[in-house]
Scaffold this motif. Structure first.
Motif, PDB file in Angstrom:
ATOM      1  N   THR B 119     137.495  73.192 -12.717  1.00 41.91           N
ATOM      2  CA  THR B 119     137.810  71.759 -12.803  1.00 41.91           C
ATOM      3  C   THR B 119     136.736  70.968 -12.065  1.00 41.91           C
ATOM      4  O   THR B 119     136.212  71.405 -11.026  1.00 41.91           O
ATOM      5  N   LEU B 120     136.412  69.824 -12.613  1.00 40.20           N
ATOM      6  CA  LEU B 120     135.441  68.911 -12.012  1.00 40.20           C
ATOM      7  C   LEU B 120     136.072  67.529 -11.977  1.00 40.20           C
ATOM      8  O   LEU B 120     136.687  67.113 -12.961  1.00 40.20           O
ATOM      9  N   GLY B 121     135.921  66.835 -10.863  1.00 39.43           N
ATOM     10  CA  GLY B 121     136.501  65.491 -10.770  1.00 39.43           C
ATOM     11  C   GLY B 121     135.548  64.537 -10.073  1.00 39.43           C
ATOM     12  O   GLY B 121     134.703  64.946  -9.261  1.00 39.43           O
ATOM     13  N   ARG B 122     135.691  63.277 -10.391  1.00 41.14           N
ATOM     14  CA  ARG B 122     134.843  62.246  -9.778  1.00 41.14           C
ATOM     15  C   ARG B 122     135.706  61.009  -9.563  1.00 41.14           C
ATOM     16  O   ARG B 122     136.472  60.620 -10.453  1.00 41.14           O
ATOM     17  N   ARG B 136     138.465  63.444 -14.707  1.00 40.86           N
ATOM     18  CA  ARG B 136     138.650  64.865 -14.424  1.00 40.86           C
ATOM     19  C   ARG B 136     138.451  65.681 -15.700  1.00 40.86           C
ATOM     20  O   ARG B 136     138.870  65.271 -16.787  1.00 40.86           O
ATOM     21  N   LEU B 137     137.783  66.799 -15.524  1.00 39.30           N
ATOM     22  CA  LEU B 137     137.530  67.711 -16.649  1.00 39.30           C
ATOM     23  C   LEU B 137     138.000  69.094 -16.231  1.00 39.30           C
ATOM     24  O   LEU B 137     137.773  69.519 -15.094  1.00 39.30           O
ATOM     25  N   GLY B 162     140.868  63.931 -18.271  1.00 39.75           N
ATOM     26  CA  GLY B 162     141.800  62.904 -17.815  1.00 39.75           C
ATOM     27  C   GLY B 162     141.083  61.766 -17.110  1.00 39.75           C
ATOM     28  O   GLY B 162     139.981  61.940 -16.577  1.00 39.75           O
ATOM     29  N   ALA B 163     141.708  60.614 -17.119  1.00 39.30           N
ATOM     30  CA  ALA B 163     141.180  59.455 -16.403  1.00 39.30           C
ATOM     31  C   ALA B 163     142.343  58.762 -15.712  1.00 39.30           C
ATOM     32  O   ALA B 163     143.463  58.741 -16.229  1.00 39.30           O
TER      33      ALA B 163
END
Lengths: 66, 359
Positions: B119-122, B136-137, B162-163
């Protein structure tokens, strides 16, 4: 686009929040979820017993529940 | 490159962390078919008040029985089994001035299922810290097997995006909105589940493995309101809507009431949730033909759940350390009127844990 501008305008028109008014906002009960790890564990238990997907962004995982 | 990496790790360790947490917990879920006990341990170390590294481990000890079919001529005896799933994960989070980046890798293994998830998030802080935008991916690969058939091997890929938007509306009100999309491709049946085919008569004429579509795409939106009613009382309310291309549509309502007592040394929470969904468009209580998709999974039938339960937290400060001891319990009621095996069941969820923060 016009709707997005309208929404942003409405949001920016909300009550101003000054730094000294952020005491309650800083409390960790003002987050959702309050405890991400515990909420994730319970969410997983419930989600694998319901038919919806998406949103939780949990990957696969068998855990005997498939 | 290897030398640079080694030096980076050594310098990070040499600097010493600025804070750390560690904790352990055990949870137990029990319904009329499955019992899952989950011990877990987790920790995190924060360097320079910016970079957090958080490893974790948990195991699911599953005791279950394959469901007894209501049609006595098909499968008449439940088979008990015990299985253990281990999951290890490491997460990295870098945060500065409200902006953050996070990444995590999770490995989950059990005798007949192997899963890898990234998972990757910013997150960005916006509007003078009154709003936060997050994306989020999630990518997951899964290998599905059968413990009794070594040649059985199937694959499942899951991709999620997701956003989210969080907005401070006033000194006591925060609103959050999020959207999620998930796409699954691969084997999505249960390799142990069989479906009776009835033909024209009242008794099954044959039993076939479950078979569901290879692709599934679902999307959901959620809105959350968080309100500080007083300096010690907090109320959360949420609604989530979901739809997917299998025809499952659901709505979930969730509420939480948090009460802080004794200068925040003790917290009590009461939570409740109501969930209802429609059935998948290929689900039927019983199938008359061997053609087409077929499933015996109650999660694809029309169903709903109601859950309610309390939680208590002791929060003690010992010098620079904070000790948190918690216990939680929920009762969950399921109803699935189109499912032949059972039309309702009760479940319980219990848990307790401890964590320590070091500054």
């Amino acid at each position: 686009m016009r709707r997005l501008v309208l929404v942003l305008a409405l949001l920016s028109a909300c009550t101003p929040v000054r730094p000294w008014e952020r005491e309650r906002l800083a409390h960790d009960c003002m987050r959702s979820p309050v405890d991400p790890a515990q909420a994730g564990a319970y969410g997983h238990v419930i989600a694998v017993r319901e038919g919806s997907i998406g949103g939780s962004l949990e990957g696969g995982g068998g855990c005997g529940c498939n | 490159m290897r030398l640079q990496l080694t030096l980076s790790v050594l310098s990070l360790c040499a600097c010493g962390p600025t804070s750390a947490t560690s904790g352990g917990s055990v949870r137990h879920f029990q319904d009329e078919a499955v019992s899952v006990t989950t011990p877990a341990a987790e920790g995190s170390v924060t360097y320079f008040d910016e970079l957090t590294v958080a490893p974790s481990w948990k195991a699911d000890v599953i005791t279950a029985a394959t469901p007894t079919m209501s049609a006595a001529d098909v499968v008449s005896r439940a088979t008990e089994y015990v299985e253990v799933r281990h999951e290890v994960s490491i997460a990295f989070d870098h945060a500065r001035d409200g902006d953050a980046f996070d990444a995590s890798v999770t490995l989950s293994a059990e005798p007949d299922y192997l899963s890898h998830t990234l998972t990757l998030g910013r997150q960005w802080s916006l509007l003078a810290k009154r709003a936060e935008l997050g994306v989020r991916l999630s990518l997951s690969t899964n290998s599905v097997g059968r413990s009794d058939v070594s040649e059985f091997s199937e694959r499942l890929g899951v991709m999620g995006f997701g956003a989210s938007w969080s907005h401070v509306m006033s000194p006591t009100l925060v609103l959050q909105g999020s959207w999620g999309l998930e796409h699954r491709r691969g084997y999505q049946s249960n390799p142990y589940r069989y479906v009776p085919i009835y033909g024209a008569g009242p008794r099954p004429v044959l039993v076939l493995p479950e078979s569901v579509p290879v692709f599934r795409t679902g999307t959901s939106v959620e809105g959350v309101a968080i309100w500080a009613a007083t300096a010690s009382t907090y109320v959360h309310g949420a609604v989530r809507l979901h739809t997917d291309d299998w025809g499952v549509r659901s709505v979930a309502l969730r509420g939480e009431l948090w009460q802080s007592l004794g200068a925040d040394a003790f917290r009590v929470r009461l939570r409740g949730r109501v969930y209802q969904q429609s059935s998948a468009n290929f689900y039927a209580p019983q199938y008359d033909s061997p053609d087409g998709w077929r499933s015996g999974d109650f999660r694809l039938s029309r169903m709903g759940t109601v859950s309610l339960g309390p939680k208590g937290e002791f929060r003690l400060r010992l010098g620079s350390r904070r000790l948190v001891i918690w216990a939680v319990g929920d009762a969950v009621y399921f109803w699935m009127p189109e499912y032949l095996v059972r039309t309702s069941m009760l479940a319980s969820y219990l848990g307790t844990g401890i964590s320590v923060d070091f500054k």
